[in-house]
Enzyme design. Sequence first.
Site, PDB file in Angstrom:
ATOM      1  CE  LYS A 121      39.267  40.851  43.224  1.00 50.25           C
ATOM      2  NZ  LYS A 121      40.191  40.621  42.107  1.00 50.25           N
ATOM      3  CG  ASP A 139      37.493  42.636  38.391  1.00 46.04           C
ATOM      4  OD1 ASP A 139      36.580  43.135  37.691  1.00 46.04           O
ATOM      5  OD2 ASP A 139      38.022  41.549  38.106  1.00 46.04           O
TER       6      ASP A 139
END
Length: 217
Positions: A121, A139
């Site tokens: 991420k 997320d």
Amino acid sequence: MLKAERVAFILEQLQALYPEPPIPLDHKDPYTLLVAVLLSAQCTDERVNTVTPALFELADNPFAMAKQSVADIQAIIRPCGLSPQKSKAIQKLSEMLVEFHNGIVPADMDELEKLPGVGHKTAGVVMAQAFNQPAFPVDTHIHRLAQRWGLTSGKSVAQTEKDLKRLFPKERWNALHLQFIYYGREYCSARGCDGTVCPICSSCYPNRRKPKKTLKA
């Protein structure tokens, strides 16, 4: 709505609300963005932005940061949480950038993910926001919205990322990542909406009566 209709509706609504979504983390270059994103793990962007001025006064490039002690870095970033791990990662990734990349943050997902403290991420955020390369970092918050809006049934952020990339145009990924975040904070937070309250949830699923249970990533 059918899924294709939901996708079109969500695109239209998010673009209308956030036509030019700003990058929420203060930074001046790819390196300071990388460090800020690393610090944002399990911490709010607002808090990170209060901590980074002092950190970047201490060192704002890999060459300078690599020379700092982990203790000095940790003393500054403690308010962000997980400071023992994050301070070690910042110092070590700075050393690695100097040793392997001439002090330059690589514009490459694989190389970014080799750096300490930099997961998929974080690497995606840097690729999108520092280098303007198509990425859709997911997320837990984006994962929650995607489930509430019927865009994924994935049990992991990895699967949700694949589903969102398949549904939305590649040229919109970078903006959408931020638009999802801003919308989630303002209208569809974990506590503020249960899948029936916010404008997008109620429009996409007008007949939904029970809270939408989401699978945790």
